[in-house]
Scaffold this motif. Structure first.
Motif, PDB file in Angstrom:
ATOM      1  N   LEU A   1       1.782   2.729  -3.399  1.00 53.51           N
ATOM      2  CA  LEU A   1       0.730   3.140  -4.329  1.00 53.51           C
ATOM      3  C   LEU A   1       0.647   4.657  -4.491  1.00 53.51           C
ATOM      4  O   LEU A   1       0.744   5.401  -3.511  1.00 53.51           O
ATOM      5  CB  LEU A   1      -0.628   2.618  -3.851  1.00 53.51           C
ATOM      6  CG  LEU A   1      -0.776   1.100  -3.771  1.00 53.51           C
ATOM      7  CD1 LEU A   1      -2.100   0.744  -3.087  1.00 53.51           C
ATOM      8  CD2 LEU A   1      -0.692   0.478  -5.147  1.00 53.51           C
TER       9      LEU A   1
ATOM     10  N   ILE B   1       0.828  -1.212   0.000  1.00 52.72           N
ATOM     11  CA  ILE B   1       0.000   0.000   0.000  1.00 52.72           C
ATOM     12  C   ILE B   1       0.860   1.259   0.000  1.00 52.72           C
ATOM     13  O   ILE B   1       0.532   2.244  -0.677  1.00 52.72           O
ATOM     14  CB  ILE B   1      -0.977  -0.025   1.192  1.00 52.72           C
ATOM     15  CG1 ILE B   1      -2.031  -1.123   0.978  1.00 52.72           C
ATOM     16  CG2 ILE B   1      -1.640   1.330   1.405  1.00 52.72           C
ATOM     17  CD1 ILE B   1      -2.870  -1.448   2.196  1.00 52.72           C
TER      18      ILE B   1
ATOM     19  N   GLU C   1      -1.791   7.935  -5.667  1.00 57.93           N
ATOM     20  CA  GLU C   1      -3.188   8.217  -5.331  1.00 57.93           C
ATOM     21  C   GLU C   1      -4.131   7.425  -6.237  1.00 57.93           C
ATOM     22  O   GLU C   1      -5.088   6.809  -5.775  1.00 57.93           O
ATOM     23  CB  GLU C   1      -3.467   9.715  -5.449  1.00 57.93           C
ATOM     24  CG  GLU C   1      -4.848  10.089  -4.950  1.00 57.93           C
ATOM     25  CD  GLU C   1      -5.071  11.589  -4.930  1.00 57.93           C
ATOM     26  OE1 GLU C   1      -6.220  12.004  -5.172  1.00 57.93           O
ATOM     27  OE2 GLU C   1      -4.108  12.339  -4.676  1.00 57.93           O
TER      28      GLU C   1
ATOM     29  N   SER D   1      -3.982   3.766  -5.311  1.00 59.71           N
ATOM     30  CA  SER D   1      -4.745   3.503  -4.088  1.00 59.71           C
ATOM     31  C   SER D   1      -6.231   3.399  -4.381  1.00 59.71           C
ATOM     32  O   SER D   1      -6.918   2.510  -3.871  1.00 59.71           O
ATOM     33  CB  SER D   1      -4.522   4.614  -3.055  1.00 59.71           C
ATOM     34  OG  SER D   1      -3.216   4.576  -2.561  1.00 59.71           O
TER      35      SER D   1
END
Length: 140
Positions: free
Chosen positions: A38, A35, A40, A43
């Motif tokens: 990532l 995570i 934006e 995500s």
């Protein structure tokens, strides 16, 4: 082999196994590492609520899925995703994932439709918040 030597060898093996176990990361830690890589947009694509209906959707044919495709991942994210899968699947399970991707490329050639049977159009999605309640993932 002398009895003392056997004990020495066993001690080394046991300590080696302990070191391997101590280095293993938890699935939650691996998910968080993925995570963290990532963007934006990544995500938004890769993360969903645990209650998402897509979490339980089963599809057997190629097509768009929720999640972040291998094709859309940058190198850092792809490496984190690969590490996550390698350590959360069994050795045989990860090997099967690799074989499926290889066969997808072959099917693309056979059917003369490599865009439809693209081995990089597999998607990794994490449902829920790793480390905070229920969570799971899907590599589809």
């Amino acid at each position: 082999m002398a009895p003392g030597r056997v004990i020495d060898v066993l001690a080394v093996v046991i300590l080696s196994l302990g070191a391997t176990v101590a280095r293993a990361e938890s699935p939650t830690s691996l998910a968080k590492s993925f995570i963290e890589t990532l963007s934006e947009d990544g995500s938004q694509a890769a993360l969903a609520r645990f209650s998402s209906s897509d979490r339980i959707a089963i599809r057997f044919t190629p097509g768009r899925r929720d999640g972040l495709s291998l094709k859309a991942m940058d190198t850092e994210t792809w490496l984190a995703a690969t590490r996550f899968l390698q350590q959360t699947l069994s050795v045989e399970g990860f090997r099967m994932v690799e074989l499926i991707h290889q066969r997808e490329a072959i099917l693309g050639e056979i059917t003369d439709n490599p865009d439809y049977r693209d081995p990089k159009l597999y998607y990794l999605a994490i449902f829920g918040d790793p480390g905070s309640g229920l969570w799971t993932y899907r590599d589809d």
